[in-house]
Design a protein around this motif. Structure first.
Motif, PDB file in Angstrom:
ATOM      1  N   UNK A  38       0.846  -1.187   0.000  1.00 49.16           N
ATOM      2  CA  UNK A  38       0.000   0.000   0.000  1.00 49.16           C
ATOM      3  C   UNK A  38       0.885   1.241   0.000  1.00 49.16           C
ATOM      4  N   UNK A  39       0.624   2.164  -0.912  1.00 48.22           N
ATOM      5  CA  UNK A  39       1.452   3.372  -0.936  1.00 48.22           C
ATOM      6  C   UNK A  39       0.627   4.623  -0.628  1.00 48.22           C
ATOM      7  N   UNK A  40      -0.643   4.419  -0.277  1.00 49.92           N
ATOM      8  CA  UNK A  40      -1.520   5.541   0.048  1.00 49.92           C
ATOM      9  C   UNK A  40      -1.728   5.546   1.570  1.00 49.92           C
ATOM     10  N   UNK A  41      -1.190   6.585   2.221  1.00 49.56           N
ATOM     11  CA  UNK A  41      -1.260   6.639   3.688  1.00 49.56           C
ATOM     12  C   UNK A  41      -2.708   6.530   4.199  1.00 49.56           C
ATOM     13  N   UNK A  42      -3.651   7.075   3.435  1.00 46.64           N
ATOM     14  CA  UNK A  42      -5.047   7.074   3.885  1.00 46.64           C
ATOM     15  C   UNK A  42      -5.620   5.671   4.049  1.00 46.64           C
ATOM     16  N   UNK A  43      -5.003   4.680   3.400  1.00 42.37           N
ATOM     17  CA  UNK A  43      -5.524   3.306   3.494  1.00 42.37           C
ATOM     18  C   UNK A  43      -4.975   2.543   4.700  1.00 42.37           C
ATOM     19  N   UNK A  44      -4.057   3.179   5.438  1.00 48.78           N
ATOM     20  CA  UNK A  44      -3.404   2.466   6.555  1.00 48.78           C
ATOM     21  C   UNK A  44      -4.302   2.547   7.788  1.00 48.78           C
ATOM     22  N   UNK A  45      -5.229   1.598   7.869  1.00 49.77           N
ATOM     23  CA  UNK A  45      -6.375   1.733   8.771  1.00 49.77           C
ATOM     24  C   UNK A  45      -6.052   1.587  10.258  1.00 49.77           C
ATOM     25  N   UNK A  46      -4.898   0.994  10.603  1.00 46.14           N
ATOM     26  CA  UNK A  46      -4.601   0.882  12.036  1.00 46.14           C
ATOM     27  C   UNK A  46      -3.718   2.035  12.540  1.00 46.14           C
ATOM     28  N   UNK A  47      -3.586   3.070  11.737  1.00 47.56           N
ATOM     29  CA  UNK A  47      -2.807   4.237  12.166  1.00 47.56           C
ATOM     30  C   UNK A  47      -3.778   5.424  12.320  1.00 47.56           C
ATOM     31  N   UNK A  48      -3.620   6.164  13.427  1.00 45.35           N
ATOM     32  CA  UNK A  48      -4.609   7.219  13.712  1.00 45.35           C
ATOM     33  C   UNK A  48      -4.612   8.281  12.607  1.00 45.35           C
ATOM     34  N   UNK A  49      -5.790   8.823  12.396  1.00 44.98           N
ATOM     35  CA  UNK A  49      -5.982   9.850  11.364  1.00 44.98           C
ATOM     36  C   UNK A  49      -5.025  11.019  11.595  1.00 44.98           C
ATOM     37  N   UNK A  50      -4.841  11.321  12.880  1.00 52.39           N
ATOM     38  CA  UNK A  50      -3.991  12.462  13.228  1.00 52.39           C
ATOM     39  C   UNK A  50      -2.542  12.207  12.775  1.00 52.39           C
ATOM     40  N   UNK A  51      -2.054  10.982  13.041  1.00 54.23           N
ATOM     41  CA  UNK A  51      -0.668  10.702  12.666  1.00 54.23           C
ATOM     42  C   UNK A  51      -0.534  10.530  11.141  1.00 54.23           C
ATOM     43  N   UNK A  52      -1.592  10.044  10.503  1.00 54.27           N
ATOM     44  CA  UNK A  52      -1.564   9.946   9.037  1.00 54.27           C
ATOM     45  C   UNK A  52      -1.385  11.340   8.428  1.00 54.27           C
ATOM     46  N   UNK A  53      -2.037  12.324   9.018  1.00 54.15           N
ATOM     47  CA  UNK A  53      -1.883  13.694   8.512  1.00 54.15           C
ATOM     48  C   UNK A  53      -0.440  14.184   8.688  1.00 54.15           C
ATOM     49  N   UNK A  54       0.170  13.794   9.803  1.00 57.20           N
ATOM     50  CA  UNK A  54       1.573  14.170  10.029  1.00 57.20           C
ATOM     51  C   UNK A  54       2.450  13.490   8.970  1.00 57.20           C
ATOM     52  N   UNK A  55       2.208  12.188   8.760  1.00 50.16           N
ATOM     53  CA  UNK A  55       2.997  11.445   7.758  1.00 50.16           C
ATOM     54  C   UNK A  55       2.867  12.089   6.381  1.00 50.16           C
ATOM     55  N   UNK A  56       1.633  12.443   6.046  1.00 46.32           N
ATOM     56  CA  UNK A  56       1.382  13.004   4.701  1.00 46.32           C
ATOM     57  C   UNK A  56       2.073  14.354   4.501  1.00 46.32           C
ATOM     58  N   UNK A  57       2.287  15.034   5.609  1.00 43.15           N
ATOM     59  CA  UNK A  57       2.936  16.349   5.511  1.00 43.15           C
ATOM     60  C   UNK A  57       4.440  16.201   5.236  1.00 43.15           C
TER      61      UNK A  57
END
Ligand code: SAH
Length: 347
Positions: A38-57
């Motif tokens: 998976x290369x789309x951070x949004x699909x990583x369902x066991x990681x909190x939305x908040x940290x996904x936003x940090x990763x995406x930044x």
């Protein structure tokens, strides 16, 4: 922005801690990107939305683009990949009966200057990043996925000198080998060097079970100085001492690669000299029929000569084989496809 494919798991764990996360985030990320592809951070369902936003930044996940593709009738696929800075590198897939082998490039261009090699026609521009090494496997795996297959073996034998890009190549190997990475067994991974003596010793101390191949190509300093300039810095005596150190420290044997170049290193005398040189090591010799390069004057030895050479080695107690050839109907020689492309650019 940093490509997240740059991190082997220990470094990813440290990174996660820097971001105030628990170490196991690294394992979760590894599983998403390598196991589940998976290369789309949004699909990583066991990681909190908040940290996904940090990763995406701060991070992204991107593989090189396929710029050109050549398919051989024997199943070999040669790719010219385009990196983010527009550099082009070659990656090859070879289909052996025991598995799918990726031949990976470690640098853009090469500075070792071996006289017979197409890669050295263009000087090194830079080292490849870990993500660019990993990216070569990901691209090949995406092609193989159509047939439900994947890369099972990796040889770092494409353009470049892996030990001149030591740290990145080692991190790459760690990702290949990790159970949540590509899970490729150490014995299925080979790194090939032209003989950087200090690095061979350093590598011996890493405690890795990865195979080591050494490009020897000559039985004495006189011939080796002519075909491999690196020999002037690390002559054969020092190289053999490093090989013995490696055997003792790592508990493994090396493979010597020996290209047969017509009338240069392919006589029976050379074979005998080679046998004497490697006596006292556990090494094994892989004889390589030379792949002629248009711009260079070297020629391949006749099949007869190759077999006679092999005979002399065997009679003198050396374990040796002739390397199977792949992709002879495409630009198979190391660096040849890239060389063609670079030349066309300058027209
Ligand atoms: N720099 C490393 C790895 C890249 S070269 C090394 O020297 O080992 C990988 C192998 O391909 C080396 O053994 C190299 O000598 C060999 N090689 C280069 N050009 C070749 C050619 N035209 N035909 C056959 N083998 C070649």
């Amino acid at each position: 922005m940093i490509n997240l494919y740059n991190f082997e798991i220990k470094k990813l764990e440290n990174l996660m801690e820097e971001y105030g996360q628990k170490k196991y985030r690294a394992t979760q990320l590894f599983k998403w990107i390598y196991e589940k592809k998976v290369s789309d951070f949004d699909l990583m369902s066991d990681i909190s939305k908040k940290f996904i936003d940090v990763l995406k930044k701060d991070f992204y996940l991107k593989v090189p683009a396929i710029y050109k593709r050549q398919d051989s009738s024997d199943g070999t696929i040669k790719l010219l990949l385009e990196l983010e800075d527009n550099s082009k590198i070659e990656t090859v897939l070879m289909k052996y009966n025991y598995g799918n082998v990726a031949c990976v490039t470690s640098q853009v261009g090469c500075n070792m200057g071996c006289c017979f090699c197409a890669s050295g026609l263009f000087k090194k521009q830079r080292n490849l990043e870990v993500a660019e090494l990993v990216g070569q496997i990901l691209v090949l795996n995406s092609l193989l996925a159509e047939k439900n297959e994947k890369i099972t073996h990796v040889v770092v034998m494409g353009t470049g000198e892996p030990f001149d890009n030591y740290n990145n190549v080692l991190d790459f190997v760690r990702i290949l080998n990790h159970p949540y990475g590509f899970a490729i067994g150490a014995r299925h991974i080979t790194v090939s060097t032209c003989g950087l003596v200090e690095k061979i010793k350093q590598y011996a101390n890493e405690g890795l079970q990865i195979n080591l191949a050494i490009s020897l190509h000559a039985p004495n300093n006189e011939i080796r100085n002519k075909v491999m300039p690196i020999n002037r810095k690390y002559p054969i005596e020092e190289l053999m001492e490093a090989v013995k150190y490696y055997e003792k420290t790592a508990g493994r044997r090396v493979t010597f690669e020996y290209i047969l170049l017509r009338d240069i290193n392919d006589s029976d005398e050379c074979a005998l000299e080679l046998a004497n040189l490697i006596k006292g090591t556990l090494a094994y010799v892989n004889l390589i029929p030379y792949n002629p390069v248009n711009e260079l004057k070297y020629q391949r030895s006749s099949n007869n000569r190759i077999h006679n050479f092999l005979d002399v080695l065997m009679k003198n107690g050396v374990n040796a084989t002739i390397r199977k050839e792949f992709g002879t109907d495409i630009d198979a020689a190391c660096g040849q496809l890239r060389a063609k492309n670079e030349k066309a650019k300058n027209l």
